[in-house]
Design an enzyme around this catalytic site. Structure first.
Site, PDB file in Angstrom:
ATOM      1  N   LYS A  35      45.349  28.009   4.823  1.00 58.24           N
ATOM      2  CA  LYS A  35      46.186  28.811   5.736  1.00 58.24           C
ATOM      3  C   LYS A  35      45.758  30.280   5.685  1.00 58.24           C
ATOM      4  O   LYS A  35      44.968  30.673   4.805  1.00 58.24           O
ATOM      5  CB  LYS A  35      47.653  28.654   5.310  1.00 58.24           C
ATOM      6  CG  LYS A  35      47.924  29.181   3.898  1.00 58.24           C
ATOM      7  CD  LYS A  35      49.179  28.596   3.305  1.00 58.24           C
ATOM      8  CE  LYS A  35      49.444  29.176   1.931  1.00 58.24           C
ATOM      9  NZ  LYS A  35      50.499  28.447   1.218  1.00 58.24           N
ATOM     10  N   TYR A 253      43.818  63.581   0.125  1.00 68.59           N
ATOM     11  CA  TYR A 253      45.159  63.884   0.651  1.00 68.59           C
ATOM     12  C   TYR A 253      46.142  64.150  -0.479  1.00 68.59           C
ATOM     13  O   TYR A 253      46.202  63.408  -1.462  1.00 68.59           O
ATOM     14  CB  TYR A 253      45.695  62.707   1.463  1.00 68.59           C
ATOM     15  CG  TYR A 253      45.038  62.556   2.814  1.00 68.59           C
ATOM     16  CD1 TYR A 253      45.162  63.555   3.793  1.00 68.59           C
ATOM     17  CD2 TYR A 253      44.319  61.419   3.124  1.00 68.59           C
ATOM     18  CE1 TYR A 253      44.567  63.407   5.035  1.00 68.59           C
ATOM     19  CE2 TYR A 253      43.727  61.254   4.363  1.00 68.59           C
ATOM     20  CZ  TYR A 253      43.853  62.251   5.318  1.00 68.59           C
ATOM     21  OH  TYR A 253      43.274  62.099   6.537  1.00 68.59           O
TER      22      TYR A 253
END
Ligand SMILES: *Cc1c(COP(=O)(O)O)cnc(C)c1O
Length: 358
Positions: A35, A253
């Protein structure tokens, strides 16, 4: 700039891991769970490489149809079954095996004419996600066996805590499943990867390995190598800059990390836009020339930075491995506060996938 960011999928390692699954349950058939695009590895490529699997397990009808359209001949099990009557046309047409986990699905089968199906009945032995309570299972099975829409029924359940080898809730779930031992069904299935590798009591006619096929350990605080598993996905990129910064200069950042001395800082062309987790702290390793090198500062969308003090020869274009061969994805997952399953599933579509056999 063409991006060197890519995921190498080693199909030979995948086949090796299926062999390990077989060794742990020589008497069982294996439903390879593929899956979520084969846990992010490419579902059709994975299914083709696992041609020795006895069946495949997927989450949705769309996934199952992709397998059939690629010519995959094995049984394909829909782990979440169906919700609406019109889905039965696809299940009939593509010869899929739905999991029945709710009485509403039985009512749909009783009310929708069509060919007889091979299906699975899911028992909720304690996971409390999908399934029929054990005490209601005999009546549901009788209804199914009396329904012209049903050719055969296999019984399954799913373990909630098998990743923790100390937690005996797994034994309690197995005990509840065993109360149904005298029901007349075609076959039974309990074990996921953790059951197969760690709980011999969970072995039965079918096992349903997922994560172990991709080389990662299903257990907490452990890596696949400890089970002789080999990593299938190696996520790579390259250095696109090497810069020097002075003492106290912030990197990236928010300036969450500052240079403790004048030092070289490498920039790698990969970030959370590729599926590398933004939440890993400074110090999380990558591999550069076979050596562990720490990430510094925040991971950004397209890039991350490295402390190159121990790598004076590092230059632009050098390959960097983020996880895979030589650096277990489980370790990066732990640093990010998640599990290997999530990292493997979340590599994004901008990453090129290449399939190799060595
Ligand atoms: C995903 C899934 C599996 C495989 O689990 P792993 O932990 O990846 O081995 C097995 N059975 C069911 C019902 C699943 O949903």
């Amino acid at each position: 700039m063409t991006r060197a960011t890519r995921a190498t999928i080693n199909l030979r390692a995948l086949q090796h891991n299926l062999t390990i699954a077989r060794q742990h349950a020589p008497g069982s058939r294996l439903m390879a769970i593929i899956k979520a695009n084969g846990y992010g590895h490419g579902m059709v490529e994975v299914a083709q490489a696992l041609d020795d699997a006895d069946a495949f397990g997927v989450a949705s009808i769309d996934e199952a149809i992709s397998l059939r359209e690629a010519g995959i001949p094995q049984a394909v099990v829909l782990l979440e079954g169906f919700v609406r009557a019109d889905e039965l046309r696809l299940i009939d047409g593509y010869q899929l095996q739905p999991v029945i986990h709710h009485p509403d699905q039985i009512a749909i089968l009783e009310q929708t004419p069509g060919p007889a199906l091979d299906l699975w009945l899911k028992v909720d032995t304690g996971m409390h996600r999908l399934g029929i309570a054990p005490q209601e299972t005999p009546a549901m099975l009788t209804r199914l066996l009396n329904c012209p829409r049903v050719a055969s029924v296999r019984l399954m359940t799913h373990l909630a805590n098998a990743d923790d080898r100390e937690d005996d809730y797994t034994l309690e779930q197995i005990r509840r499943f065993e109360t149904l031992d005298d029901l007349s069904v075609t076959a039974r299935s309990i074990a996921n990867s953790a059951g197969l590798l760690g709980w011999s009591q969970s072995k039965s006619d079918w096992a349903r390995p997922g994560i172990m096929l991709y080389g990662a350990s299903p257990f907490i605080n452990s890596v696949g190598e400890q089970q002789d598993l080999q990593p299938v996905m190696t996520l790579r990129s390259q250095l696109i800059a090497v810069n020097r910064h002075g003492t106290g200069e912030p990197i990236g950042y928010g300036g969450s990390w500052r240079c403790p001395e004048a030092m070289p800082v490498g920039v790698v062309a990969i970030g959370y836009g590729d599926g590398y987790p933004r939440h890993v702290p400074s110090g999380t390793p990558v591999l550069l020339g076979g050596k562990r090198v720490p990430i510094v500062g925040r991971v950004s969308m397209d890039m991350l930075c490295l402390d190159l003090r121990e790598c004076p020869d590092a230059t632009i274009g050098d390959e960097v491995i983020l996880w895979g061969e030589g650096l277990p994805v489980e370790e990066i997952a732990t640093a990010a506060g998640t599990i290997a399953y999530e990292l493997l599933c979340k590599v994004t579509s901008r990453v090129d996938f290449e399939y190799v056999h060595h």
